[in-house]
Design a protein around this motif. Structure first.
Motif, short mmCIF file in Angstrom:
data_model
loop_
_atom_site.label_atom_id
_atom_site.label_comp_id
_atom_site.label_asym_id
_atom_site.label_seq_id
_atom_site.Cartn_x
_atom_site.Cartn_y
_atom_site.Cartn_z
N THR B 196 0.66 -1.30 -0.17
CA THR B 196 0.02 -0.01 -0.09
C THR B 196 0.71 1.25 -0.10
OG1 THR B 196 -1.83 -1.19 1.01
CG2 THR B 196 -1.85 1.22 1.19
N PRO B 197 1.91 1.41 0.72
CA PRO B 197 2.63 2.58 0.69
C PRO B 197 3.54 2.73 -0.33
CG PRO B 197 3.20 1.18 2.45
CD PRO B 197 2.16 0.58 2.07
N LEU B 198 3.86 1.72 -1.16
CA LEU B 198 4.40 1.52 -2.37
C LEU B 198 3.59 2.19 -3.49
CD1 LEU B 198 6.53 -1.69 -2.56
CD2 LEU B 198 7.41 0.60 -2.52
N MET B 203 2.15 6.66 -6.74
CA MET B 203 1.17 7.58 -7.51
C MET B 203 1.57 8.95 -7.27
SD MET B 203 -2.48 5.99 -6.26
CE MET B 203 -3.44 5.18 -7.73
N SER B 204 2.45 9.06 -6.24
CA SER B 204 2.97 10.67 -6.22
C SER B 204 4.16 11.17 -6.98
CB SER B 204 3.31 10.82 -4.65
OG SER B 204 2.50 10.58 -3.99
N GLY B 207 6.53 10.77 -13.42
CA GLY B 207 7.09 9.67 -14.51
C GLY B 207 6.47 8.32 -14.27
N PHE B 208 7.32 7.79 -15.06
CA PHE B 208 6.89 6.05 -14.93
C PHE B 208 7.24 5.46 -13.65
CE2 PHE B 208 7.17 1.49 -16.23
CZ PHE B 208 6.07 1.62 -16.87
N ALA B 209 6.36 4.75 -13.19
CA ALA B 209 6.30 3.98 -11.91
C ALA B 209 5.88 2.60 -12.12
CB ALA B 209 5.66 4.86 -10.56
#
Lengths: 595, 350
Positions: B196-198, B203-204, B207-209
Motif C-alpha cells: 500500500t505505501p509503495l 502515485m505521487s 514519471g513512469f512508476a
C-alpha cells in the motif's frame, strides 16, 4: 489473546444476539427462516418448545431480542422478531397432532402448582409428558394468570390465550380454579412430591399517604386490580375524565382500556421525563396514537375532593437532575402546583410481591424485602420440595422470563423427584453443521435484504376504541411476513474459521462488506481492538481470534457487525472459512444428562 | 443462491480528508477465483487512494487483457476506466495522458499482457517515461487459459501441471531500470503493509512508476514446485527495507539513523523513507539496484520493496515539450490559432 474456543457452545450462542438475549433462548433465526418458507406450523412448534406461548408472546412480549438484534447495529431498526412470531401463530395449521403424548401410565409423582400463570403452565408443560400428576391451583376462573387478567383483549384476544393455555391444561392437568390458596402449609400437608409457586407479583402499589386518598376512594383504582375487573367483566365503564398515574406498560394498558370504557379525556401523568418511562416505546407509541397525552415530570401531591367526591388532582412540576454517578433525582421546579380535573384515577405505579399465605415456620426462609430465598439457578427454596418461578421468585419481570424460570424449575423438580441433585443441570443441545450446497450456493438466503422494518397494520382507530375486545394490531400478511423475515441476517449461520487451512491470501478481509476480518499480530484484547480494519468499539461483542497462522499473525474477526452474508466463505480458496448453522437449544426436563 | 455484496457497511467507517469512506472507492464484486492475489492488490490500490484522499474522478484506470486486466472493474468504481486490447494498454495510456495530463494514470497489467504480447509496448512506454503507475499483477502463468507458463515464470519453476519451465524468466524490474524508469518496486500481493505505501509513493511520483507485484494464481500456480506460490514467496522474499510514505502535507516527525535510512523527496513534495535492510543498495543507483536484484536471485530469493528511485527524470510531456495544460481546458483560439500562426510556423522551417 488466546484462540477462541468455539467448542464452548456459549461462544456461538452469544453471536446469535436475539437468541442470547431471550430469557428462554428461543432459536429466533431458525423460526424466522421457517416463516419465510411458509412453514408456519414448524415455526410455531419450534417456538412452542422454547417459549410455550408463541401466540401470546407474538403480541405481548417485552421483546428483549429486538434491542439486541444485530440488524439494529447496521441500520435504524431491528427485525420485527416479535411480530414474526405472531405470524407463525396466525398462519399455522392444527398442531394438536404435534403436541407431546401424555403417558397413560403415570410415574407416581405428584406436583402442585400454585398460580396458573406462565411460569406454572410451563412447569406443567414440561412435566406432564414425563408422567407427573399435576394439580394446578388458581384463584381466577381460568388459567393464564396475569396474561388473562392484566393484558387487555385489544392486545391479546381471549381466544388466542385460551388456545395456548388449553394445549397445556389438556395434558391431563387437574385444575382447581376459583381456589384461593390461603396457606402453603395446607398444600404441603397434601403430601405432594414437589410444589411450585408461581403466584406472580399480585399487589399494586398505592399512594395511601397522599391527602384525599381515603375520601376519594370510590374513584381511585389500583391499575392491576382494575384491569382484572375489566377482564372478568366486573367493571364496564369509567368516568369521562381519567388520570392514569405511572409510566410503565400497565399504565399504558390502563389508559388505553379507559379510552374504550368511556374515558374521553384520558391522560397519563408520570413523574419522570417521558424519555425515561419504563413502558416499551412501542406501547407509548400506541398510547399516543389513541389520543392519550402523556404529562411528564409531574409528581402527584393531592387528590382534590369536593363534597366527598374526587374532582381532580394536584401535581408538582419537577425536573430530572443527575449526580456524578448518573443517579437521578426529581427536583421541584418551584412552579405553582398544576391542577388536573378528573372523574377517576388509575394508579399503575408498580407491583409488589406478597406472600401473606406462606407460613413463616414451615421451612421456606424469607430474606430481603420479605422475599423468599430462592436459588437463581435451581429455583429451589430453602424448603427443598418447594420451588418458585416467574414474578414470585425475584419480583416483577415479564412473561418470557416467567417461561424461562418455568423450564428451569421443571428440570429441578424432575431431578428432585427422581432423587438426583438439582445442581446436576443438563448441558444445552448444540449442533453445528456446514451450510454449503455448491458453488455460490448455501442452504440459507445469504443475500442481505435492504428493506426497512415493516410496520404492522392497525385496525381502524374509531372502531377499535368502541370495542374493548377488538384487536388493534392486525398482524403481518403473508407477503409482509416474508419481506420482514428476509431482513433477518441469519446470525445463527456462523462464520467458522479453520486456521490450519488458511493461506493468508486476504480474500476474506478484502471482500467483507463490514470490515470484520483482520490479519494482525496478536496482542491483548484492548490492543488488538485498536489495530483492526475497522473501529472496534462495541466491547459487548467478542473478538473471534485464531491460533497463530503461518506468518505468525492471527485472524481476528470482530463479531459486532458481521452480516453473515457468507462472502468470506465464498471467497476463501481453501474453505478455511465455512458457514455453519449453529443450533442451540436449552435442554428441558426429562432430556437431562443422558450419560 | 446468491453472490451479491450487501449494501450495509461498517457504521463507524473512517472518512478521509475529503470526506469519503473506503466504500466510496469500491468497485464491483470480483469474479476472479477465490483467493486470487489480484484481489488483494486491488484492495491495496483502493486503500492507497483512500489514504491519499484522491477524488475518484481524478483517476483513470487502464488495462489490457487477462485476469489482471479484469481487476479495474473491482475497485475505484467511480473512476475513469479503459479496458484496451491485449498488450496495448501503454498506447492507450499514452494517448490519454497526452490529451489530459491532469489525471492520475493507473495502468493494470499482467505478466502475459506485459512480458509477452505487450513487451514492445512496455519497453517503449518506459523509455518515454510516461507519467503513470504501471502495476503488473505477476502470477507467472496464463490463468485465463488454464495456467500455461508465462514469460515471467522462473526457470525451473513448475505450475500445477508439474513440468519445470525450461526458459529464463523475464525480470520486469530489471528491464524497467535498464530502460530508464524513475520508480521501480517489487512487492507481494500477500503483504499489504508493504504494497500500500509503495502504491501511494508511485502515485505521487512524477514519471513512469513500475510496481511488479508477485500475485499467486491459486488455481494453477500455487503448488509446492512453483516460485510464485504464497508459501514460496513468503519463505523466500527479502525486503530492501521497511518503507514509509509521508505525503507532502504531513510533517515529518520521525528521526532516522542517517546510515540506515535513505530519504527521497518526490516531485510533489512528499517524502519516501526507506529503512534499509541491505546497506549495499543505493536507491538512485541503477547498477546497485541491478546488482542487488541479481544477488538475491542467485541466492534463490526475491528482493522486494523499493528497488530504484530517481524523482527527477523528465516525463513524456517534458521530453516532447507539450502544452502544460490538459487539451480539454484549451479554448478554440488556442487550439486553432489561425492562418497567421501557421504562416509563422512554416516560416520558421524555411
Amino acid at each position: 489473546m488466546k484462540p477462541t474456543d468455539i467448542n464452548n457452545p456459549e461462544y456461538f450462542h452469544k453471536v446469535v444476539d436475539c437468541q442470547y438475549a431471550c430469557p428462554a433462548h428461543t432459536p429466533v433465526p431458525q423460526y424466522i427462516r421457517l416463516i419465510a418458507e411458509q412453514r408456519y406450523s414448524e415455526a410455531y412448534m419450534l417456538n412452542w418448545e422454547s417459549n410455550v406461548f408463541p401466540g401470546v408472546l407474538g403480541r405481548t412480549c417485552d421483546r428483549p431480542c429486538e434491542p439486541a438484534c444485530r440488524r439494529g447495529r447496521v441500520e435504524e431498526d431491528p427485525v420485527a422478531i416479535c411480530r414474526l412470531k405472531r405470524v407463525a401463530a396466525d398462519f399455522k395449521d392444527d398442531i394438536h397432532s404435534q403436541l407431546p403424548t401424555i403417558p397413560a401410565q403415570k410415574n407416581g409423582k405428584r406436583v402442585a402448582l400454585i398460580g396458573g400463570g406462565p411460569a406454572s403452565l410451563t412447569v406443567a408443560r414440561d412435566l406432564a409428558p414425563l408422567g407427573y400428576e399435576i394439580d394446578l391451583y388458581d384463584d381466577q376462573k381460568a388459567g393464564g394468570g396475569f396474561m388473562r387478567s392484566q393484558i387487555p383483549s385489544f392486545r391479546l384476544p381471549e381466544s388466542v390465550l385460551n388456545e395456548e393455555v388449553n394445549y397445556i391444561l389438556d395434558m391431563g392437568i387437574t385444575t382447581h380454579f376459583n381456589h384461593h390458596v390461603k396457606s402453603l402449609k395446607s398444600i404441603v400437608d397434601k403430601q405432594y412430591d414437589a410444589i411450585f409457586v408461581g403466584t406472580g407479583a399480585p399487589r399494586g402499589r398505592d399512594l395511601s399517604k397522599l391527602p384525599g386518598r381515603e375520601e376519594a376512594d370510590d374513584n381511585i383504582h389500583i391499575g392491576i386490580d382494575w384491569l382484572a375487573n375489566v377482564a372478568f367483566e366486573h367493571t364496564s365503564k369509567i368516568g369521562k375524565k381519567v388520570l392514569v398515574l405511572g409510566g410503565g406498560n400497565t399504565a399504558m394498558d390502563c389508559c388505553r382500556t379507559a379510552r374504550r370504557l368511556g374515558g374521553e379525556d384520558v391522560r397519563v401523568v408520570v413523574r419522570s421525563p417521558q424519555s425515561e418511562m419504563k413502558a416499551s416505546h412501542w406501547e407509548i407509541e400506541d398510547t399516543l396514537h389513541e389520543d392519550i397525552p402523556i404529562f411528564e415530570n409531574h409528581t402527584p401531591k393531592e387528590f382534590v375532593v369536593d363534597n366527598g367526591k374526587l374532582v381532580g388532582m394536584h401535581f408538582e412540576k419537577v425536573k430530572a437532575v443527575y449526580d456524578e454517578a448518573g443517579k437521578r433525582s426529581l427536583v421541584p421546579t418551584g412552579e405553582d402546583l398544576v391542577f388536573m380535573e378528573c372523574d377517576d384515577v388509575l394508579m399503575a405505579i408498580g407491583q409488589e410481591n406478597a406472600f401473606p399465605w406462606i407460613e413463616r415456620d414451615i421451612g421456606v426462609d424469607f430474606g430481603q424485602w420479605d422475599m423468599p430465598i430462592v436459588d437463581e439457578t435451581t429455583f429451589q427454596s430453602t424448603l427443598k420440595s418447594v420451588f418458585f418461578g416467574g414474578d414470585a421468585a425475584f419480583g416483577p419481570k415479564n412473561v418470557i422470563t416467567a417461561v424461562a424460570h418455568g423450564h428451569q424449575a421443571a428440570i429441578s423438580i424432575d431431578l428432585y423427584c427422581q432423587g438426583e441433585s438439582v445442581n446436576h443441570r443438563p448441558a444445552p443441545g448444540v449442533n453445528l453443521i456446514s451450510q454449503k450446497m455448491g458453488f455460490h450456493e448455501w442452504t440459507y438466503d445469504n443475500a442481505v435484504s435492504n428493506d426497512e422494518r415493516f410496520i404492522v397494520p392497525l385496525a381502524d382507530k374509531e372502531a377499535a376504541l368502541k370495542n374493548r375486545k377488538m384487536e388493534v394490531e392486525l398482524g403481518f400478511d403473508v407477503q409482509q411476513a416474508f419481506d420482514e423475515a428476509q431482513r433477518c441476517l441469519n446470525c445463527d449461520v456462523q462464520t467458522v474459521f479453520t486456521d490450519d487451512k488458511c493461506i493468508e491470501c486476504d480474500a476474506c478481509a478484502d471482500v467483507c462488506p463490514t470490515d470484520c476480518i483482520s490479519f494482525v499480530g496478536n496482542g491483548e484484547e484492548d490492543d488488538l481492538r485498536t489495530r483492526l480494519s475497522a473501529p472496534s468499539h462495541n466491547l459487548e461483542q467478542d473478538l473471534y481470534v485464531s491460533d497463530a497462522l503461518k506468518t505468525g499473525r492471527v485472524m481476528v474477526k470482530d463479531e459486532n457487525v458481521c452480516l453473515h452474508c457468507g462472502l468470506c466463505a465464498e471467497r476463501c480458496p481453501t474453505t478455511a472459512w465455512d458457514m455453519q448453522k449453529f443450533f442451540y437449544s436449552v435442554t428441558k426436563a426429562g432430556q437431562s444428562c443422558a450419560e | 443462491m446468491s453472490y451479491l455484496r450487501p449494501n450495509f457497511r461498517h457504521p463507524d467507517l473512517k472518512t478521509n480528508e475529503i470526506g469519503y469512506t473506503k466504500a466510496d472507492y469500491e468497485g464491483g464484486l470480483s469474479t476472479l477465483c477465490a483467493g486470487c492475489g489480484h484481489d488483494s492488490i486491488g484492495a491495496s490500490i483502493l486503500q492507497a487512494c483512500f489514504e491519499l484522499s484522491i477524488e475518484p474522478h481524478r483517476v483513470a484506470k487502464l488495462s489490457g487483457i487477462g485476469c489482471s486486466s479484469k481487476t479495474p472493474a473491482y475497485f475505484l468504481g467511480a473512476s475513469h476506466g479503459f479496458n484496451s486490447v491485449h498488450g496495448r494498454m501503454p498506447s492507450v495510456a499514452t494517448g490519454a495522458n497526452l490529451a489530459n495530463r491532469d489525471l492520475i494514470y493507473l495502468g493494470v497489467s499482467g505478466d502475459g499482457d506485459t512480458a509477452s504480447i505487450g513487451m514492445g509496448q512496455f519497453a517503449h512506454v518506459v523509455r518515454r517515461n510516461l507519467n503513470m503507475v504501471y502495476v503488473v499483477m505477476n502470477n507467472g502463468c496464463y490463468g485465463l487459459t488454464k495456467g500455461q507458463d508465462s514469460a515471467t515464470a522462473d526457470k525451473g519453476s513448475a505450475s500445477k501441471k508439474g513440468a519445470p519451465n525450461p526458459y529464463e524468466g523475464i525480470d520486469l524490474c530489471e528491464m524497467a531500470i535498464q530502460l530508464g524508469a524513475g520508480f521501480v518496486a517489487r512487492s507481494f500481493s500477500g503483504d499489504k503493509q508493504q504494497l500500500t505505501p509503495l502504491i501511494k509513493a508511485a502515485m505521487s511520483h512524477q514519471g513512469f512508476a513500475l510496481i511488479d507485484v508477485v500475485s499467486p494464481c491459486v488455481t494453477f500456480n500455487n503448488n509446492a514446485a512453483s516460485t510464485k506460490s504464497y508459501d514460496f514467496v513468503r519463505e523466500h522474499s527479502e525486503a530492501t527495507g521497511t518503507f514509509d510514505f509521508v505525503p507532502m502535507k504531513d510533517e515529518i516527525i520521525t528521526q532516522y539513523n542517517a546510515g540506515d535510512t535513505e530519504e527521497v523527496t518526490l516531485h510533489d513534495g512528499s517524502v519516501v523513507h526507506l529503512h534499509k535492510m541491505s546497506k549495499e543498495l543505493k536507491l538512485n543507483d541503477r547498477s546497485s539496484a541491478m546488482h542487488e536484484i541479481e544477488r538475491y536471485k542467485s541466492k534463490g530469493q526475491i528482493l522486494t520493496g523499493l528497488l530504484y528511485l530517481d524523482p527527477l527524470t523528465p516525463d513524456t510531456h517534458e521530453l516532447l515539450g507539450t502544452t502544460d495544460k490538459a487539451l480539454n481546458s484549451l479554448t478554440e483560439t488556442q487550439l486553432c490559432p489561425g492562418n497567421a500562426a501557421l504562416q509563422s510556423i512554416n516560416e520558421s522551417f524555411r
